[in-house]
Design an enzyme around this catalytic site. Structure first.
Site, short mmCIF file in Angstrom:
data_model
loop_
_atom_site.label_atom_id
_atom_site.label_comp_id
_atom_site.label_asym_id
_atom_site.label_seq_id
_atom_site.Cartn_x
_atom_site.Cartn_y
_atom_site.Cartn_z
N HIS A 184 1.07 -9.30 4.63
CA HIS A 184 -0.08 -8.42 4.49
C HIS A 184 -0.57 -8.49 3.04
O HIS A 184 -0.60 -7.50 2.33
CB HIS A 184 0.28 -6.98 4.89
CG HIS A 184 -0.90 -6.15 5.30
ND1 HIS A 184 -0.94 -5.48 6.51
CD2 HIS A 184 -2.07 -5.88 4.68
CE1 HIS A 184 -2.09 -4.82 6.60
NE2 HIS A 184 -2.79 -5.05 5.50
N ASP A 206 2.33 0.94 -7.97
CA ASP A 206 3.70 0.89 -8.48
C ASP A 206 4.59 1.93 -7.80
O ASP A 206 5.77 1.68 -7.53
CB ASP A 206 3.72 1.12 -9.99
CG ASP A 206 3.18 -0.07 -10.77
OD1 ASP A 206 2.76 -1.06 -10.14
OD2 ASP A 206 3.18 0.00 -12.02
N ASN A 246 -1.89 -11.15 8.40
CA ASN A 246 -2.92 -10.13 8.61
C ASN A 246 -4.26 -10.55 8.01
O ASN A 246 -4.35 -10.81 6.81
CB ASN A 246 -2.48 -8.81 7.97
CG ASN A 246 -3.46 -7.69 8.24
OD1 ASN A 246 -3.54 -7.19 9.37
ND2 ASN A 246 -4.23 -7.30 7.23
N GLU A 247 -5.28 -10.64 8.86
CA GLU A 247 -6.67 -10.80 8.44
C GLU A 247 -6.92 -11.93 7.43
O GLU A 247 -7.34 -11.70 6.29
CB GLU A 247 -7.20 -9.50 7.84
CG GLU A 247 -7.19 -8.32 8.80
CD GLU A 247 -7.73 -7.06 8.16
OE1 GLU A 247 -8.23 -6.19 8.88
OE2 GLU A 247 -7.64 -6.92 6.91
N GLN A 250 0.80 -1.22 0.00
CA GLN A 250 0.00 0.00 0.00
C GLN A 250 0.83 1.28 0.00
O GLN A 250 0.34 2.33 -0.39
CB GLN A 250 -0.95 0.00 1.19
CG GLN A 250 -2.04 -1.06 1.09
CD GLN A 250 -2.95 -1.08 2.29
OE1 GLN A 250 -2.69 -1.78 3.25
NE2 GLN A 250 -4.02 -0.31 2.24
N GLU A 309 -5.15 -2.38 14.15
CA GLU A 309 -5.72 -1.41 13.19
C GLU A 309 -7.06 -0.93 13.73
O GLU A 309 -7.87 -1.73 14.20
CB GLU A 309 -5.97 -2.03 11.81
CG GLU A 309 -4.74 -2.35 11.00
CD GLU A 309 -5.09 -2.93 9.62
OE1 GLU A 309 -6.21 -2.66 9.12
OE2 GLU A 309 -4.25 -3.67 9.08
N HIS A 359 -2.10 -4.63 -12.19
CA HIS A 359 -1.67 -4.40 -13.57
C HIS A 359 -2.65 -4.99 -14.59
O HIS A 359 -2.90 -4.39 -15.64
CB HIS A 359 -0.29 -5.02 -13.81
CG HIS A 359 0.81 -4.32 -13.07
ND1 HIS A 359 2.02 -4.92 -12.80
CD2 HIS A 359 0.88 -3.08 -12.53
CE1 HIS A 359 2.79 -4.07 -12.14
NE2 HIS A 359 2.12 -2.95 -11.95
#
Length: 493
Positions: free
Chosen positions: A144, A74, A188-189, A41, A396, A61
Protein backbone atom coordinates in the site's frame (compact mmCIF):
# COMPACT_ATOMS: atom_id res chain seq x y z
CA UNK A 1 -30.99 11.44 -16.11
CA UNK A 2 -32.08 15.05 -16.28
CA UNK A 3 -31.00 17.74 -18.70
CA UNK A 4 -29.28 20.85 -17.39
CA UNK A 5 -28.07 23.06 -20.23
CA UNK A 6 -25.56 21.08 -22.29
CA UNK A 7 -24.69 18.84 -19.37
CA UNK A 8 -26.10 15.38 -18.92
CA UNK A 9 -26.69 15.42 -15.19
CA UNK A 10 -26.93 12.10 -13.46
CA UNK A 11 -29.11 12.27 -10.38
CA UNK A 12 -27.03 12.04 -7.25
CA UNK A 13 -29.68 9.95 -5.55
CA UNK A 14 -31.00 6.50 -6.33
CA UNK A 15 -33.16 5.82 -9.37
CA UNK A 16 -36.91 6.04 -8.99
CA UNK A 17 -38.11 2.83 -10.62
CA UNK A 18 -40.74 1.08 -8.56
CA UNK A 19 -38.60 -2.07 -8.55
CA UNK A 20 -35.81 -0.06 -6.90
CA UNK A 21 -38.11 1.51 -4.31
CA UNK A 22 -39.46 -1.90 -3.41
CA UNK A 23 -36.08 -3.60 -3.36
CA UNK A 24 -35.32 -5.79 -0.39
CA UNK A 25 -32.44 -3.96 1.29
CA UNK A 26 -31.30 -6.97 3.30
CA UNK A 27 -27.66 -7.96 2.93
CA UNK A 28 -27.15 -11.32 1.20
CA UNK A 29 -26.59 -14.19 3.62
CA UNK A 30 -22.86 -14.63 3.10
CA UNK A 31 -22.10 -11.03 2.23
CA UNK A 32 -19.11 -9.50 4.06
CA UNK A 33 -19.01 -5.96 5.45
CA UNK A 34 -15.77 -4.65 6.91
CA UNK A 35 -13.41 -1.74 7.06
CA UNK A 36 -9.82 -0.96 6.12
CA UNK A 37 -6.55 0.78 6.91
CA UNK A 38 -3.00 0.85 5.57
CA UNK A 39 0.30 0.49 7.40
CA UNK A 40 1.84 3.90 6.80
CA UNK A 41 -1.42 5.71 7.51
CA UNK A 42 -2.06 4.19 10.94
CA UNK A 43 0.83 2.20 12.41
CA UNK A 44 3.24 4.89 13.55
CA UNK A 45 6.38 3.45 15.19
CA UNK A 46 8.10 4.47 11.97
CA UNK A 47 11.60 3.42 13.09
CA UNK A 48 10.80 1.08 15.98
CA UNK A 49 11.83 -2.54 16.40
CA UNK A 50 14.06 -2.73 13.36
CA UNK A 51 11.75 -1.08 10.83
CA UNK A 52 13.62 0.44 7.89
CA UNK A 53 12.86 3.71 6.11
CA UNK A 54 10.12 3.69 3.49
CA UNK A 55 9.64 6.12 0.62
CA UNK A 56 6.77 7.71 2.54
CA UNK A 57 8.94 8.18 5.64
CA UNK A 58 11.45 9.94 3.43
CA UNK A 59 8.85 12.02 1.57
CA UNK A 60 6.99 13.24 4.66
CA UNK A 61 10.22 14.07 6.51
CA UNK A 62 11.88 15.90 3.63
CA UNK A 63 8.92 17.44 1.81
CA UNK A 64 6.60 18.67 4.58
CA UNK A 65 5.46 21.46 2.29
CA UNK A 66 3.82 18.82 0.10
CA UNK A 67 1.57 17.77 3.01
CA UNK A 68 -1.45 20.02 3.64
CA UNK A 69 -0.70 20.44 7.35
CA UNK A 70 3.05 19.73 7.20
CA UNK A 71 2.52 16.54 9.20
CA UNK A 72 3.91 13.02 8.92
CA UNK A 73 2.86 9.57 10.08
CA UNK A 74 5.72 8.93 12.52
CA UNK A 75 3.10 8.29 15.20
CA UNK A 76 -0.19 8.51 13.29
CA UNK A 77 -2.83 6.40 15.12
CA UNK A 78 -0.14 4.33 16.85
CA UNK A 79 -1.84 1.16 15.71
CA UNK A 80 1.50 -0.55 16.28
CA UNK A 81 0.96 -0.31 20.04
CA UNK A 82 -2.85 -0.11 20.14
CA UNK A 83 -3.92 -2.86 17.73
CA UNK A 84 -5.50 -5.02 20.42
CA UNK A 85 -7.90 -2.28 21.52
CA UNK A 86 -8.60 -1.40 17.91
CA UNK A 87 -9.51 -5.01 17.12
CA UNK A 88 -12.00 -4.96 20.00
CA UNK A 89 -13.54 -1.81 18.51
CA UNK A 90 -13.92 -3.59 15.18
CA UNK A 91 -15.78 -6.33 17.01
CA UNK A 92 -17.95 -3.83 18.87
CA UNK A 93 -19.21 -2.46 15.56
CA UNK A 94 -19.85 -6.03 14.39
CA UNK A 95 -17.62 -5.91 11.33
CA UNK A 96 -16.89 -9.17 9.54
CA UNK A 97 -13.49 -8.38 8.04
CA UNK A 98 -10.58 -5.99 8.39
CA UNK A 99 -8.34 -5.11 5.49
CA UNK A 100 -4.90 -3.97 6.60
CA UNK A 101 -1.52 -3.80 4.92
CA UNK A 102 1.88 -5.15 5.84
CA UNK A 103 4.69 -2.61 5.79
CA UNK A 104 7.37 -3.99 3.49
CA UNK A 105 9.99 -2.09 5.52
CA UNK A 106 8.83 -3.63 8.78
CA UNK A 107 9.68 -7.03 7.28
CA UNK A 108 12.70 -6.28 5.06
CA UNK A 109 15.05 -3.33 4.90
CA UNK A 110 16.12 -3.39 1.27
CA UNK A 111 16.25 -5.02 -2.11
CA UNK A 112 16.92 -8.63 -1.06
CA UNK A 113 14.30 -10.61 0.87
CA UNK A 114 16.91 -12.68 2.67
CA UNK A 115 17.02 -11.34 6.24
CA UNK A 116 13.52 -10.82 7.65
CA UNK A 117 13.11 -8.67 10.73
CA UNK A 118 11.76 -11.08 13.40
CA UNK A 119 10.17 -8.26 15.44
CA UNK A 120 8.28 -7.02 12.42
CA UNK A 121 7.12 -10.53 11.57
CA UNK A 122 6.01 -11.04 15.18
CA UNK A 123 3.97 -7.83 15.11
CA UNK A 124 1.83 -9.01 12.21
CA UNK A 125 1.33 -12.40 13.82
CA UNK A 126 0.17 -10.55 16.93
CA UNK A 127 -2.32 -8.54 14.87
CA UNK A 128 -3.62 -11.73 13.27
CA UNK A 129 -3.87 -13.36 16.70
CA UNK A 130 -6.05 -10.52 17.93
CA UNK A 131 -8.28 -10.55 14.86
CA UNK A 132 -8.70 -14.29 15.30
CA UNK A 133 -9.72 -13.78 18.94
CA UNK A 134 -12.34 -11.29 17.78
CA UNK A 135 -13.52 -13.60 14.95
CA UNK A 136 -12.68 -11.01 12.30
CA UNK A 137 -11.54 -12.16 8.86
CA UNK A 138 -8.20 -10.63 7.78
CA UNK A 139 -7.70 -9.32 4.26
CA UNK A 140 -4.00 -8.52 3.94
CA UNK A 141 -2.48 -6.12 1.43
CA UNK A 142 1.19 -6.64 0.61
CA UNK A 143 1.82 -3.21 -0.87
CA UNK A 144 0.00 0.00 0.00
CA UNK A 145 2.56 2.46 -1.38
CA UNK A 146 5.36 2.13 1.21
CA UNK A 147 8.30 0.26 -0.32
CA UNK A 148 11.87 0.47 1.05
CA UNK A 149 13.74 3.66 0.28
CA UNK A 150 16.75 1.55 -0.66
CA UNK A 151 14.75 0.11 -3.55
CA UNK A 152 13.83 3.60 -4.68
CA UNK A 153 17.52 4.40 -5.04
CA UNK A 154 17.50 1.79 -7.80
CA UNK A 155 14.59 3.55 -9.51
CA UNK A 156 11.72 1.98 -7.60
CA UNK A 157 8.78 1.08 -9.81
CA UNK A 158 10.48 2.46 -12.93
CA UNK A 159 13.11 -0.30 -12.67
CA UNK A 160 12.07 -3.72 -13.99
CA UNK A 161 14.00 -5.28 -11.08
CA UNK A 162 11.22 -4.06 -8.76
CA UNK A 163 8.91 -6.80 -10.03
CA UNK A 164 11.30 -9.52 -8.87
CA UNK A 165 12.03 -7.78 -5.57
CA UNK A 166 8.30 -7.62 -4.88
CA UNK A 167 7.84 -11.27 -5.87
CA UNK A 168 10.52 -12.34 -3.38
CA UNK A 169 8.87 -10.29 -0.63
CA UNK A 170 5.45 -11.74 -1.56
CA UNK A 171 6.77 -15.31 -1.39
CA UNK A 172 7.98 -14.69 2.17
CA UNK A 173 4.63 -13.20 3.22
CA UNK A 174 2.68 -16.09 1.68
CA UNK A 175 4.92 -18.62 3.41
CA UNK A 176 4.82 -16.88 6.78
CA UNK A 177 1.16 -15.84 6.95
CA UNK A 178 -0.61 -17.90 4.29
CA UNK A 179 -2.07 -20.41 6.73
CA UNK A 180 -3.78 -17.54 8.56
CA UNK A 181 -4.89 -15.24 5.74
CA UNK A 182 -7.68 -16.31 3.37
CA UNK A 183 -7.44 -13.26 1.08
CA UNK A 184 -4.33 -11.40 -0.08
CA UNK A 185 -4.23 -8.19 -2.07
CA UNK A 186 -0.91 -7.84 -3.88
CA UNK A 187 -0.81 -4.15 -4.86
CA UNK A 188 -3.17 -1.30 -4.03
CA UNK A 189 -4.17 1.16 -6.78
CA UNK A 190 -1.24 1.19 -9.22
CA UNK A 191 -2.92 3.98 -11.19
CA UNK A 192 -2.72 6.33 -8.21
CA UNK A 193 0.86 5.87 -6.99
CA UNK A 194 2.17 5.64 -10.55
CA UNK A 195 0.58 8.96 -11.48
CA UNK A 196 1.07 10.90 -8.24
CA UNK A 197 4.42 9.42 -7.25
CA UNK A 198 6.22 8.92 -10.57
CA UNK A 199 4.60 11.16 -13.20
CA UNK A 200 4.18 13.97 -10.67
CA UNK A 201 5.65 14.83 -7.28
CA UNK A 202 2.44 14.86 -5.22
CA UNK A 203 3.12 11.55 -3.45
CA UNK A 204 6.19 9.57 -2.52
CA UNK A 205 8.67 9.08 -4.07
CA UNK A 206 8.08 12.41 -5.84
CA UNK A 207 9.97 11.24 -8.91
CA UNK A 208 8.36 13.84 -11.20
CA UNK A 209 9.16 11.84 -14.37
CA UNK A 210 6.10 12.85 -16.38
CA UNK A 211 4.17 10.27 -18.40
CA UNK A 212 7.13 7.95 -19.03
CA UNK A 213 7.56 7.43 -15.28
CA UNK A 214 3.88 6.66 -14.89
CA UNK A 215 3.78 4.09 -17.68
CA UNK A 216 7.00 2.35 -16.64
CA UNK A 217 5.63 2.16 -13.11
CA UNK A 218 2.29 0.78 -14.23
CA UNK A 219 3.85 -1.92 -16.37
CA UNK A 220 6.25 -3.04 -13.63
CA UNK A 221 3.47 -3.07 -11.02
CA UNK A 222 1.39 -5.38 -13.21
CA UNK A 223 4.39 -7.63 -13.73
CA UNK A 224 5.08 -7.69 -9.97
CA UNK A 225 1.48 -8.60 -9.26
CA UNK A 226 1.48 -11.39 -11.84
CA UNK A 227 4.71 -12.89 -10.49
CA UNK A 228 3.31 -12.86 -6.96
CA UNK A 229 0.01 -14.37 -8.10
CA UNK A 230 1.71 -17.27 -9.85
CA UNK A 231 4.01 -17.88 -6.88
CA UNK A 232 0.92 -18.30 -4.70
CA UNK A 233 -0.76 -20.43 -7.34
CA UNK A 234 2.20 -22.81 -7.71
CA UNK A 235 3.58 -22.97 -4.20
CA UNK A 236 0.82 -22.19 -1.70
CA UNK A 237 -2.70 -22.52 -3.09
CA UNK A 238 -2.80 -26.28 -2.63
CA UNK A 239 -2.02 -25.92 1.06
CA UNK A 240 -3.88 -22.76 2.02
CA UNK A 241 -6.80 -22.57 -0.47
CA UNK A 242 -6.76 -18.76 -0.29
CA UNK A 243 -7.40 -16.05 -2.85
CA UNK A 244 -5.04 -13.49 -4.34
CA UNK A 245 -5.92 -10.41 -6.32
CA UNK A 246 -4.99 -6.84 -7.17
CA UNK A 247 -6.96 -3.68 -6.33
CA UNK A 248 -7.86 -1.16 -9.03
CA UNK A 249 -9.07 2.33 -8.28
CA UNK A 250 -12.05 2.97 -10.55
CA UNK A 251 -14.13 6.09 -11.04
CA UNK A 252 -17.28 6.11 -13.11
CA UNK A 253 -17.55 8.63 -15.95
CA UNK A 254 -20.47 10.44 -17.56
CA UNK A 255 -20.14 12.23 -20.86
CA UNK A 256 -20.84 15.93 -20.64
CA UNK A 257 -23.19 15.74 -23.60
CA UNK A 258 -25.05 13.08 -25.53
CA UNK A 259 -22.90 13.88 -28.56
CA UNK A 260 -19.76 12.98 -26.59
CA UNK A 261 -20.68 9.51 -25.41
CA UNK A 262 -17.24 8.13 -26.36
CA UNK A 263 -15.53 10.28 -23.72
CA UNK A 264 -16.80 8.15 -20.83
CA UNK A 265 -15.40 4.98 -22.40
CA UNK A 266 -12.00 6.55 -23.08
CA UNK A 267 -11.81 7.82 -19.49
CA UNK A 268 -12.75 4.41 -18.12
CA UNK A 269 -10.08 2.63 -20.15
CA UNK A 270 -7.31 5.01 -19.08
CA UNK A 271 -8.35 4.73 -15.42
CA UNK A 272 -9.90 1.40 -14.50
CA UNK A 273 -9.04 -0.39 -17.72
CA UNK A 274 -5.32 0.28 -17.39
CA UNK A 275 -5.25 -2.32 -14.60
CA UNK A 276 -8.38 -4.35 -15.29
CA UNK A 277 -7.99 -4.96 -19.04
CA UNK A 278 -4.59 -6.69 -18.82
CA UNK A 279 -5.98 -9.05 -16.15
CA UNK A 280 -9.70 -9.53 -16.74
CA UNK A 281 -10.25 -9.10 -20.48
CA UNK A 282 -10.17 -12.14 -22.74
CA UNK A 283 -7.34 -10.71 -24.85
CA UNK A 284 -5.21 -9.21 -22.07
CA UNK A 285 -2.81 -6.28 -22.60
CA UNK A 286 -3.53 -2.60 -22.12
CA UNK A 287 -6.80 -1.28 -23.62
CA UNK A 288 -6.53 -0.64 -27.39
CA UNK A 289 -7.70 2.98 -27.11
CA UNK A 290 -5.09 3.64 -24.43
CA UNK A 291 -2.30 2.18 -26.58
CA UNK A 292 -3.53 4.08 -29.64
CA UNK A 293 -3.76 7.51 -28.01
CA UNK A 294 -0.43 7.24 -26.23
CA UNK A 295 1.23 6.11 -29.46
CA UNK A 296 -0.32 9.01 -31.36
CA UNK A 297 0.71 11.65 -28.84
CA UNK A 298 4.20 10.13 -28.67
CA UNK A 299 4.52 10.44 -32.44
CA UNK A 300 3.33 14.06 -32.33
CA UNK A 301 6.13 14.74 -29.85
CA UNK A 302 8.60 13.30 -32.37
CA UNK A 303 9.45 10.35 -30.15
CA UNK A 304 10.79 7.23 -31.82
CA UNK A 305 8.51 4.94 -29.80
CA UNK A 306 5.42 5.09 -27.65
CA UNK A 307 5.83 6.22 -24.03
CA UNK A 308 3.77 3.18 -23.08
CA UNK A 309 6.18 0.24 -23.37
CA UNK A 310 4.84 -2.81 -25.16
CA UNK A 311 4.06 -5.89 -23.11
CA UNK A 312 5.64 -8.96 -24.66
CA UNK A 313 3.39 -11.93 -25.52
CA UNK A 314 4.89 -13.78 -22.54
CA UNK A 315 3.98 -11.00 -20.12
CA UNK A 316 0.52 -10.57 -21.61
CA UNK A 317 -0.11 -14.25 -20.94
CA UNK A 318 1.35 -14.15 -17.41
CA UNK A 319 -0.72 -11.12 -16.43
CA UNK A 320 -3.98 -12.20 -18.08
CA UNK A 321 -6.21 -14.03 -15.59
CA UNK A 322 -3.86 -13.38 -12.66
CA UNK A 323 -6.50 -12.48 -10.08
CA UNK A 324 -9.02 -14.54 -8.15
CA UNK A 325 -11.30 -11.53 -7.68
CA UNK A 326 -11.77 -7.99 -8.91
CA UNK A 327 -10.52 -5.78 -6.06
CA UNK A 328 -12.38 -2.48 -6.42
CA UNK A 329 -11.77 0.85 -4.72
CA UNK A 330 -14.48 3.34 -5.64
CA UNK A 331 -15.36 6.73 -4.20
CA UNK A 332 -16.86 9.05 -6.78
CA UNK A 333 -17.63 9.84 -10.44
CA UNK A 334 -16.54 12.44 -12.99
CA UNK A 335 -18.06 14.30 -15.89
CA UNK A 336 -15.77 14.15 -18.96
CA UNK A 337 -15.66 15.92 -22.30
CA UNK A 338 -13.45 15.37 -25.33
CA UNK A 339 -10.92 18.01 -26.29
CA UNK A 340 -10.37 18.91 -29.97
CA UNK A 341 -8.10 16.45 -31.77
CA UNK A 342 -6.55 19.39 -33.59
CA UNK A 343 -5.11 20.51 -30.25
CA UNK A 344 -3.68 17.12 -29.31
CA UNK A 345 -0.20 18.46 -28.52
CA UNK A 346 -1.80 20.80 -25.96
CA UNK A 347 -3.90 18.13 -24.28
CA UNK A 348 -3.36 18.05 -20.48
CA UNK A 349 -3.36 14.24 -20.61
CA UNK A 350 -3.05 11.43 -23.12
CA UNK A 351 -6.76 10.73 -22.82
CA UNK A 352 -7.63 14.01 -24.50
CA UNK A 353 -10.33 14.69 -21.92
CA UNK A 354 -11.38 17.43 -19.53
CA UNK A 355 -12.65 16.21 -16.15
CA UNK A 356 -15.17 18.02 -13.96
CA UNK A 357 -18.05 17.49 -11.54
CA UNK A 358 -21.73 18.11 -11.92
CA UNK A 359 -22.34 21.13 -9.64
CA UNK A 360 -25.47 19.39 -8.34
CA UNK A 361 -23.41 16.60 -6.79
CA UNK A 362 -23.07 16.89 -3.03
CA UNK A 363 -19.61 17.91 -1.81
CA UNK A 364 -17.50 16.40 0.95
CA UNK A 365 -14.50 17.48 3.01
CA UNK A 366 -12.23 16.29 0.16
CA UNK A 367 -12.09 18.45 -2.95
CA UNK A 368 -11.81 15.39 -5.21
CA UNK A 369 -14.85 13.53 -3.84
CA UNK A 370 -18.55 14.06 -4.57
CA UNK A 371 -21.54 11.93 -3.62
CA UNK A 372 -22.64 10.11 -6.79
CA UNK A 373 -24.15 6.81 -5.66
CA UNK A 374 -25.69 6.04 -9.03
CA UNK A 375 -22.16 6.02 -10.45
CA UNK A 376 -21.29 3.14 -8.13
CA UNK A 377 -24.15 1.05 -9.47
CA UNK A 378 -23.30 1.94 -13.05
CA UNK A 379 -19.67 0.98 -12.43
CA UNK A 380 -20.61 -2.43 -11.02
CA UNK A 381 -22.85 -3.10 -14.01
CA UNK A 382 -20.06 -2.06 -16.38
CA UNK A 383 -17.58 -4.42 -14.71
CA UNK A 384 -20.12 -7.21 -15.07
CA UNK A 385 -20.68 -6.55 -18.77
CA UNK A 386 -17.09 -5.82 -19.70
CA UNK A 387 -15.22 -8.53 -17.80
CA UNK A 388 -17.65 -11.45 -17.61
CA UNK A 389 -19.11 -10.78 -14.15
CA UNK A 390 -16.04 -11.56 -12.01
CA UNK A 391 -16.28 -11.89 -8.26
CA UNK A 392 -15.95 -8.33 -6.94
CA UNK A 393 -14.61 -7.40 -3.53
CA UNK A 394 -15.21 -3.72 -2.83
CA UNK A 395 -11.99 -3.09 -0.92
CA UNK A 396 -12.49 0.67 -0.28
CA UNK A 397 -15.50 2.97 -0.40
CA UNK A 398 -16.18 5.96 1.82
CA UNK A 399 -16.41 9.70 2.27
CA UNK A 400 -14.66 12.37 4.30
CA UNK A 401 -16.71 14.44 6.74
CA UNK A 402 -15.43 17.42 8.73
CA UNK A 403 -17.91 16.76 11.55
CA UNK A 404 -15.77 14.61 13.78
CA UNK A 405 -18.55 12.79 15.63
CA UNK A 406 -22.01 13.52 14.20
CA UNK A 407 -21.01 12.51 10.67
CA UNK A 408 -24.41 12.40 8.99
CA UNK A 409 -22.86 12.98 5.57
CA UNK A 410 -20.95 9.70 5.88
CA UNK A 411 -24.12 7.87 6.89
CA UNK A 412 -25.95 9.30 3.87
CA UNK A 413 -23.04 8.29 1.63
CA UNK A 414 -22.78 4.72 2.92
CA UNK A 415 -26.54 4.17 2.81
CA UNK A 416 -26.86 5.48 -0.76
CA UNK A 417 -23.80 3.64 -2.09
CA UNK A 418 -24.66 0.36 -0.38
CA UNK A 419 -28.23 0.66 -1.65
CA UNK A 420 -26.96 1.07 -5.20
CA UNK A 421 -24.73 -1.95 -4.64
CA UNK A 422 -27.69 -4.05 -3.50
CA UNK A 423 -29.64 -2.98 -6.59
CA UNK A 424 -26.69 -4.08 -8.74
CA UNK A 425 -26.51 -7.42 -6.91
CA UNK A 426 -30.20 -8.29 -6.62
CA UNK A 427 -31.70 -6.72 -9.72
CA UNK A 428 -28.77 -6.90 -12.13
CA UNK A 429 -26.92 -10.00 -10.96
CA UNK A 430 -23.56 -8.34 -10.23
CA UNK A 431 -21.25 -10.75 -8.43
CA UNK A 432 -20.28 -8.54 -5.47
CA UNK A 433 -19.23 -10.44 -2.34
CA UNK A 434 -17.89 -7.81 0.07
CA UNK A 435 -18.07 -4.12 0.92
CA UNK A 436 -15.24 -2.40 2.79
CA UNK A 437 -15.62 1.04 4.36
CA UNK A 438 -12.66 3.38 4.08
CA UNK A 439 -11.60 3.88 6.75
CA UNK A 440 -11.67 2.37 10.21
CA UNK A 441 -9.79 5.22 11.93
CA UNK A 442 -9.22 8.83 11.07
CA UNK A 443 -5.77 8.49 9.54
CA UNK A 444 -2.89 10.22 7.81
CA UNK A 445 -4.47 10.86 4.40
CA UNK A 446 -1.34 11.17 2.28
CA UNK A 447 -0.87 14.68 0.88
CA UNK A 448 -3.86 15.87 2.95
CA UNK A 449 -2.15 14.86 6.19
CA UNK A 450 -4.66 14.86 9.04
CA UNK A 451 -6.95 17.45 7.46
CA UNK A 452 -9.33 14.92 5.85
CA UNK A 453 -11.36 12.57 8.04
CA UNK A 454 -12.59 9.27 6.59
CA UNK A 455 -12.83 7.22 9.79
CA UNK A 456 -15.72 5.44 11.41
CA UNK A 457 -13.73 6.17 14.56
CA UNK A 458 -12.45 9.61 15.53
CA UNK A 459 -8.87 9.82 16.77
CA UNK A 460 -7.95 12.78 18.94
CA UNK A 461 -4.43 13.39 17.68
CA UNK A 462 -3.91 16.14 20.26
CA UNK A 463 -4.41 13.78 23.20
CA UNK A 464 -1.59 11.82 24.81
CA UNK A 465 -3.60 8.61 24.53
CA UNK A 466 -4.76 9.23 20.95
CA UNK A 467 -8.29 8.76 22.27
CA UNK A 468 -10.63 6.79 20.01
CA UNK A 469 -14.35 7.65 19.88
CA UNK A 470 -17.02 5.96 17.78
CA UNK A 471 -18.71 8.31 15.36
CA UNK A 472 -22.41 8.29 14.55
CA UNK A 473 -21.61 6.37 11.35
CA UNK A 474 -20.11 3.52 13.40
CA UNK A 475 -23.37 3.29 15.36
CA UNK A 476 -25.36 3.31 12.11
CA UNK A 477 -23.19 0.58 10.64
CA UNK A 478 -23.57 -1.47 13.82
CA UNK A 479 -27.35 -1.23 13.47
CA UNK A 480 -27.10 -2.35 9.85
CA UNK A 481 -24.96 -5.35 10.76
CA UNK A 482 -27.20 -6.35 13.64
CA UNK A 483 -30.30 -6.32 11.43
CA UNK A 484 -28.43 -7.37 8.25
CA UNK A 485 -30.46 -4.72 6.47
CA UNK A 486 -29.78 -1.11 5.45
CA UNK A 487 -31.20 1.41 7.89
CA UNK A 488 -32.64 4.55 6.31
CA UNK A 489 -30.71 7.56 7.67
CA UNK A 490 -34.02 9.36 8.14
CA UNK A 491 -35.03 6.66 10.62
CA UNK A 492 -31.74 6.71 12.50
CA UNK A 493 -31.58 8.95 15.60
Amino acid sequence: MRRCGALLVIAAGIGTLASERELDLALPAEFLVGTASSAYQVEGAWNASGKAESVWDDFAHNHPGSIADGSNADTACDFYHRYARDAKMLKEIGLGHFRFSISWTRIFDGELATRPNPRGVRFYHDVLDELERQAILPIVTLYHWDHPRRLERLGGWTNSYMAQAFADYARFVFREFGSRVPVFVTINEPQIFCQSGYAAAEYAPAANLSDLGKYLCLQNALKAHALAYHIYDREFRGRYKGKVGIVAQCYYYYGKSEADSAASEVAFEFNCGSVANPIFSSEGDFPPIMKQRIRETSELRNLSRSLLPDLSPRWIELIRGSSDFFGLNHYTSHVVESLPRSEQLQWPNDEGLRHSFDPAWRTTESNWLRLVPRGFGDLLRKIKRKYGNPEVLVTECGASDADLLNDRLRIDYLYAYMREMLIAIKRDGCNVKAFTVWSFLDSFEWDKGFTNHFGLVNVDFSSANLTRTFKKSASWLKAVLQSRKLVDPADFP
